[in-house]
Every structure is written in structure tokens, then in C-alpha cells.
Write a protein that holds these residues in place. Structure first.
Motif, PDB file in Angstrom:
ATOM      1  N   LEU A   1      44.051  37.568  36.673  1.00 56.77           N
ATOM      2  CA  LEU A   1      43.888  38.801  37.447  1.00 56.77           C
ATOM      3  C   LEU A   1      44.975  38.900  38.524  1.00 56.77           C
ATOM      4  CD1 LEU A   1      40.904  40.729  38.670  1.00 56.77           C
ATOM      5  CD2 LEU A   1      42.431  39.855  40.410  1.00 56.77           C
TER       6      LEU A   1
ATOM      7  N   GLU B   1      47.645  41.922  38.732  1.00 52.30           N
ATOM      8  CA  GLU B   1      47.729  42.827  39.892  1.00 52.30           C
ATOM      9  C   GLU B   1      49.123  42.802  40.502  1.00 52.30           C
ATOM     10  OE1 GLU B   1      45.315  44.762  40.369  1.00 52.30           O
ATOM     11  OE2 GLU B   1      43.545  43.758  39.569  1.00 52.30           O
TER      12      GLU B   1
ATOM     13  N   LEU C   1      42.911  47.927  45.672  1.00 51.44           N
ATOM     14  CA  LEU C   1      42.052  46.740  45.666  1.00 51.44           C
ATOM     15  C   LEU C   1      42.738  45.496  45.101  1.00 51.44           C
ATOM     16  CD1 LEU C   1      38.839  48.570  44.532  1.00 51.44           C
ATOM     17  CD2 LEU C   1      39.026  47.264  46.644  1.00 51.44           C
TER      18      LEU C   1
ATOM     19  N   SER D   1      40.102  44.079  35.753  1.00 50.45           N
ATOM     20  CA  SER D   1      41.022  44.012  36.897  1.00 50.45           C
ATOM     21  C   SER D   1      40.840  45.282  37.717  1.00 50.45           C
ATOM     22  CB  SER D   1      42.463  43.869  36.410  1.00 50.45           C
ATOM     23  OG  SER D   1      42.834  45.036  35.712  1.00 50.45           O
TER      24      SER D   1
ATOM     25  N   PHE E   1      32.486  36.614  35.792  1.00 47.30           N
ATOM     26  CA  PHE E   1      33.781  37.008  36.370  1.00 47.30           C
ATOM     27  C   PHE E   1      33.797  38.508  36.693  1.00 47.30           C
ATOM     28  CE2 PHE E   1      38.210  38.504  36.041  1.00 47.30           C
ATOM     29  CZ  PHE E   1      38.759  37.764  37.069  1.00 47.30           C
TER      30      PHE E   1
ATOM     31  N   GLU F   1      31.891  39.081  39.785  1.00 44.23           N
ATOM     32  CA  GLU F   1      32.670  38.603  40.933  1.00 44.23           C
ATOM     33  C   GLU F   1      33.699  39.657  41.382  1.00 44.23           C
ATOM     34  OE1 GLU F   1      35.145  35.220  40.050  1.00 44.23           O
ATOM     35  OE2 GLU F   1      35.528  34.794  42.157  1.00 44.23           O
ATOM     36  N   VAL F   2      34.374  40.269  40.408  1.00 48.39           N
ATOM     37  CA  VAL F   2      35.386  41.279  40.744  1.00 48.39           C
ATOM     38  C   VAL F   2      34.719  42.485  41.422  1.00 48.39           C
ATOM     39  CG1 VAL F   2      37.119  42.878  39.789  1.00 48.39           C
ATOM     40  CG2 VAL F   2      36.975  40.538  38.920  1.00 48.39           C
TER      41      VAL F   2
ATOM     42  N   LEU G   1      33.623  41.265  45.029  1.00 46.53           N
ATOM     43  CA  LEU G   1      34.713  41.103  45.998  1.00 46.53           C
ATOM     44  C   LEU G   1      35.277  42.451  46.438  1.00 46.53           C
ATOM     45  CD1 LEU G   1      36.642  38.053  44.472  1.00 46.53           C
ATOM     46  CD2 LEU G   1      35.204  38.067  46.515  1.00 46.53           C
ATOM     47  N   ALA G   2      35.202  43.431  45.535  1.00 52.58           N
ATOM     48  CA  ALA G   2      35.693  44.772  45.874  1.00 52.58           C
ATOM     49  C   ALA G   2      34.667  45.541  46.714  1.00 52.58           C
ATOM     50  CB  ALA G   2      36.010  45.542  44.597  1.00 52.58           C
TER      51      ALA G   2
END
Lengths: 135, 109
Positions: free
Chosen positions: A42, A46, A106, B54, B83, B86-87, B90-91
């Protein structure tokens, strides 16, 4: 520290998927746990997306090195776009109501949260971003 | 990337299989846009076959949520793998999305 992946590539945004796939395969071959690998993928995605969209605004040259030791994984991304330090990007609002939330911005926040270290340096005409993730 | 849509209990259940990355997110975006434009008010997204997302994927879902909220609709996410959760977390998205463990639970929500 062992180098598990190294590449120099020229092209556009389509390279992001190529590099992330190669990094994923290299980390799998190096027996890096899947969750750690996903966090590195990731961060790589990004950072490279930002390089092509905002740095080059199109195509350009990138170099990628991935190193693995018993303690950590290091990923080094280089490009020759205009100087830009992503570590200085301010965190977006992640606590407000839906109406106040931005649609984007983000990516860098996620990198900062997932990596143990996220550093930038400019060396002559090259931007160098280094991520370190403990295993 | 595989995207399947199915009408169920007054909602459209979207099952995504694959990585929602820079490449995959545009496909997901098109599929969800099409459902919203067809006038559906409740969308349930089944993430059971999604191992990776992502920020490009996050953008798709927050845009859809904003659009649906404006028209009185709802977007419910379910079965997020660690996962992916988690993304979203966290956002700060776990505070603004309704997230359920299963499709059945999402259909009742």
C-alpha cells in the motif's frame, strides 16, 4: 540486509501496478508475513501514484529497491520529478462528520500510520523516499 | 477483478472479488455509479473476497456514500478482511460507514 527486488523503469501510472506486483512477489519469496507485505504494498502504491500524478503529471523515470533483513524491510523509491517532500503533507481530517471529510488526501496518512519510518531526501535532481517496516 | 450484483430484500448486494487498487478501483467506481444512477437506494457491499484496498478504493466508497446520503440512500459494507478493515479504520472511515459482519446483518440494518 539482502536485496530482494531492484528495478529502474520509465513510463506512466501503469507502472504502479507492475512495481507493486513485483514487490509483493519478492516479499512473498522472502517469507515476509502477508499483513506486513500488504502494508508495504500500500505504501509503495500510494507513493508511486503521487509521483506520477503530482510529480511528473504523466510519465517519467523511477527506481525501486527492496531490502530485507532479519529485523526489517526497507523500500527505497527514487524519481526525477520536481522536488517534493511527501513527509510534510498535513494529515487529513479523519474524525469529522461525513460532510467535512475530503474525498482524497489519505494516501500519505496511511503510509505514515503503517510504516515504522517514512523519510525523504533530495539528492541532486532525484527525490528519494525510504520506508522501513519492522518484521 | 470480478464484480457481481444481485437484488435482495430491497437492496442491491455488490460482491467484489479482487484487489481494489489504483487499477481495480475504477471498475468498482463504474459499477457502483451505475447502481446509484439506476435509482437504487440501498447498496450492500460484500468484501469477503477482497484482501487489499488502497486510498483509490477509499475514494470510491466515500464518494458513493456522500452521493447516497444526499438522496436519502444508504451504503453498508460487510465482511471486511483484517487489512481492509485496518485501511478503513486508519482513514477514520469506520466512524462514518455502517459496517456489518455478514450480508444478512447488512440487509437487516
Amino acid at each position: 540486509m539482502k536485496e530482494v527486488y531492484e528495478a529502474e523503469l520509465s513510463g506512466g501510472e501503469e507502472l504502479v501496478a507492475t512495481v507493486v506486483t513485483a514487490v509483493r512477489e519478492a516479499l512473498e519469496a522472502a517469507f515476509i508475513e502477508s499483513h506486513t507485505s500488504q502494508q508495504i504494498q500500500l505504501s509503495c502504491e500510494e507513493a508511486l501514484t503521487n509521483t506520477f500524478l503530482h510529480g511528473y503529471r504523466g510519465s517519467g523515470w523511477i527506481a525501486v529497491r527492496c531490502l530485507v533483513s532479519d529485523e526489517e524491510v526497507t523500500l527505497i523509491l527514487s524519481d526525477k520529478a520536481r522536488a517534493f517532500d511527501p513527509t510534510l503533507v498535513a494529515d487529513p481530517d479523519t474524525k469529522g462528520d461525513l460532510e467535512d471529510r475530503p474525498i482524497g488526501g489519505l494516501g500519505v496518512h496511511l503510509i505514515r500510520e503503517m510504516m515504522d519510518s517514512f523519510t525523504y531526501r533530495r539528492q541532486e535532481d532525484t527525490n528519494i523516499i525510504t520506508f522501513v517496516k519492522r518484521r | 477483478m470480478k464484480i457481481e450484483k444481485e437484488g435482495k430484500d430491497g437492496a442491491v448486494v455488490v460482491r467484489i472479488a479482487g484487489r481494489i487498487d489504483t487499477t481495480g478501483s475504477s471498475e468498482v467506481s463504474d459499477a457502483i455509479k451505475e447502481i446509484i444512477e439506476s435509482g437504487e437506494k440501498k447498496i450492500v457491499v460484500n468484501f469477503s473476497q477482497v484482501e487489499y484496498i488502497s486510498s483509490s478504493g477509499l475514494r470510491v466508497f466515500i464518494s458513493a456514500l456522500k452521493q447516497l446520503k444526499n438522496t436519502g440512500g444508504s451504503l453498508i459494507l460487510c465482511d471486511l478482511k483484517p487489512f481492509v478493515y485496518e485501511v478503513f479504520d486508519l482513514a477514520g472511515f469506520t466512524r462514518i460507514f455502517v459496517i456489518c459482519d455478514t450480508v444478512e446483518e447488512a440487509l437487516k440494518a
